[in-house]
Design a protein around this motif. Structure first.
Motif, PDB file in Angstrom:
ATOM      1  N   MET A   1      -0.876 -17.710   4.450  1.00 40.30           N
ATOM      2  CA  MET A   1      -0.093 -16.736   4.721  1.00 40.30           C
ATOM      3  C   MET A   1       0.656 -16.287   5.868  1.00 40.30           C
ATOM      4  O   MET A   1       0.238 -16.148   6.961  1.00 40.30           O
ATOM      5  N   THR A   2       1.784 -17.199   6.103  1.00 41.41           N
ATOM      6  CA  THR A   2       2.442 -17.307   7.278  1.00 41.41           C
ATOM      7  C   THR A   2       3.937 -17.251   6.923  1.00 41.41           C
ATOM      8  O   THR A   2       4.421 -17.199   5.775  1.00 41.41           O
ATOM      9  N   THR A   3       4.666 -16.635   7.684  1.00 37.90           N
ATOM     10  CA  THR A   3       6.220 -16.420   7.768  1.00 37.90           C
ATOM     11  C   THR A   3       6.507 -16.227   9.228  1.00 37.90           C
ATOM     12  O   THR A   3       5.820 -16.029  10.177  1.00 37.90           O
ATOM     13  N   PRO A  27       9.102 -10.355   7.181  1.00 41.51           N
ATOM     14  CA  PRO A  27       9.574 -10.210   5.712  1.00 41.51           C
ATOM     15  C   PRO A  27       8.676 -10.944   4.733  1.00 41.51           C
ATOM     16  O   PRO A  27       8.715 -11.950   4.749  1.00 41.51           O
ATOM     17  N   GLY A  28       8.221  -9.956   3.747  1.00 43.07           N
ATOM     18  CA  GLY A  28       7.508 -10.493   2.539  1.00 43.07           C
ATOM     19  C   GLY A  28       6.238 -11.033   2.949  1.00 43.07           C
ATOM     20  O   GLY A  28       5.587 -11.840   1.960  1.00 43.07           O
ATOM     21  N   LEU A  29       5.614 -10.820   3.898  1.00 42.05           N
ATOM     22  CA  LEU A  29       4.392 -11.340   4.263  1.00 42.05           C
ATOM     23  C   LEU A  29       3.137 -11.237   3.613  1.00 42.05           C
ATOM     24  O   LEU A  29       2.400 -11.962   3.149  1.00 42.05           O
ATOM     25  N   VAL A  30       3.095  -9.758   2.768  1.00 47.19           N
ATOM     26  CA  VAL A  30       2.097  -9.572   1.949  1.00 47.19           C
ATOM     27  C   VAL A  30       2.390  -9.310   0.626  1.00 47.19           C
ATOM     28  O   VAL A  30       1.940  -8.685  -0.273  1.00 47.19           O
ATOM     29  N   ARG A  31       3.757  -9.981   0.149  1.00 46.78           N
ATOM     30  CA  ARG A  31       4.340  -9.616  -1.198  1.00 46.78           C
ATOM     31  C   ARG A  31       3.521 -10.040  -2.202  1.00 46.78           C
ATOM     32  O   ARG A  31       3.275  -9.627  -3.246  1.00 46.78           O
ATOM     33  N   ASP A  32       2.810 -11.368  -1.999  1.00 46.50           N
ATOM     34  CA  ASP A  32       2.121 -11.904  -2.927  1.00 46.50           C
ATOM     35  C   ASP A  32       0.679 -11.076  -3.430  1.00 46.50           C
ATOM     36  O   ASP A  32       0.240 -11.074  -4.393  1.00 46.50           O
ATOM     37  N   ALA A  78       2.616  -1.745   6.606  1.00 48.65           N
ATOM     38  CA  ALA A  78       2.867  -2.836   5.514  1.00 48.65           C
ATOM     39  C   ALA A  78       3.846  -1.963   4.151  1.00 48.65           C
ATOM     40  O   ALA A  78       3.065  -0.957   4.003  1.00 48.65           O
ATOM     41  N   VAL A  79       4.540  -2.471   3.659  1.00 46.14           N
ATOM     42  CA  VAL A  79       5.211  -2.255   2.493  1.00 46.14           C
ATOM     43  C   VAL A  79       4.355  -2.414   1.386  1.00 46.14           C
ATOM     44  O   VAL A  79       4.337  -3.640   1.091  1.00 46.14           O
ATOM     45  N   ILE A  80       3.846  -1.491   0.533  1.00 45.66           N
ATOM     46  CA  ILE A  80       2.940  -1.663  -0.610  1.00 45.66           C
ATOM     47  C   ILE A  80       3.444  -1.528  -1.938  1.00 45.66           C
ATOM     48  O   ILE A  80       2.912  -1.827  -2.916  1.00 45.66           O
TER      49      ILE A  80
END
Length: 234
Positions: A1-3, A27-32, A78-80
């Motif tokens: 989990m890196t960006t 950007p998108g770090l926790v999207r998965d 964090a955008v959830i």
């Protein structure tokens, strides 16, 4: 989990102290994580907790909230859920700001400068103490803010009891917040951090009191990695 983090150095304005530390945007770090079929807010809660950050709220955003900063603690958002929203960092709103005065897509007045970032699902922001932020124009369109907090957080007592029993209650509380596709973020603070709500001008000529808020020991998502705040906040 890196960006790779996007960093923004925001200088003080006449009304906002901002910070010597840069604003961090992953950007998108926790999207998965947040797009898993069985995603629950408890997944983000646990991620933050293992890195020493306490989840304190979940918000479903309406058209506009007032620009504000926290003088006593750093913050992670964090955008959830949702397609996106614009977040303006680093400047104050106009003095006549009132909730509901702006429509979807309107930016409103206020100080010149700052930076507008379009937040997307899975993005993570780490906001240094003193850096102002304002979320507006969410997609899908939502007419009202819904702000969810455990009772002790709302009462300002979140830092008084960080026992496993208290955190279990918080985890259960957030697990009951519906995540239904509107633009939503989850907010966390280093354990012991109690946030205030300042709109600008309160710390004029006293900015250093905000700049001295201690650096967290870990990044809320990346832990001790140099790709996170441990390497980027020097």
């Amino acid at each position: 989990m890196t960006t790779k983090a996007r960093t923004y150095q925001l200088p003080p304005t006449p009304l906002i102290p901002n910070s010597p530390f840069p604003l961090l945007h992953y950007p998108g770090l926790v999207r998965d994580l947040v797009t898993r079929p069985n995603f629950k807010t408890a997944d983000i809660f646990d991620l933050f907790a293992q890195n020493g950050w306490q989840s304190q709220w979940v918000a479903r955003y309406g058209p506009d909230i007032q620009s504000h900063y926290h003088s006593t603690t750093h913050e992670c958002m964090a955008v959830i859920s949702g397609e996106g929203a614009t977040i303006r960092f680093g400047v104050a709103d106009a003095p006549d700001w009132k909730r509901g005065m702006l429509g979807i897509g309107e930016r409103g007045g206020g100080e010149e400068g700052g930076v507008d970032i379009r937040a997307a699902l899975g993005d993570v922001f780490i906001i240094p103490a003193g850096v102002s932020h304002k979320t507006f124009s969410p997609a899908p369109e939502t007419k009202e803010l819904a702000f969810h907090q455990p009772e002790d957080v709302e009462a300002g007592h979140a830092a008084d009891d960080i026992s496993p029993e208290s955190e279990a209650r918080h985890r259960e509380f957030f697990g009951q917040v519906p995540v239904e596709g509107h633009f939503m973020m989850m907010g966390a603070y280093p354990y012991g951090g109690v946030w205030d709500f300042k709109i600008g001008g309160e710390h004029r000529e006293k900015e250093e009191t905000v700049w001295k808020v201690p650096k967290p020991q870990k990044d809320p998502v990346l832990g001790l990695s140099d790709e996170g705040l441990c390497g980027l906040w020097k």
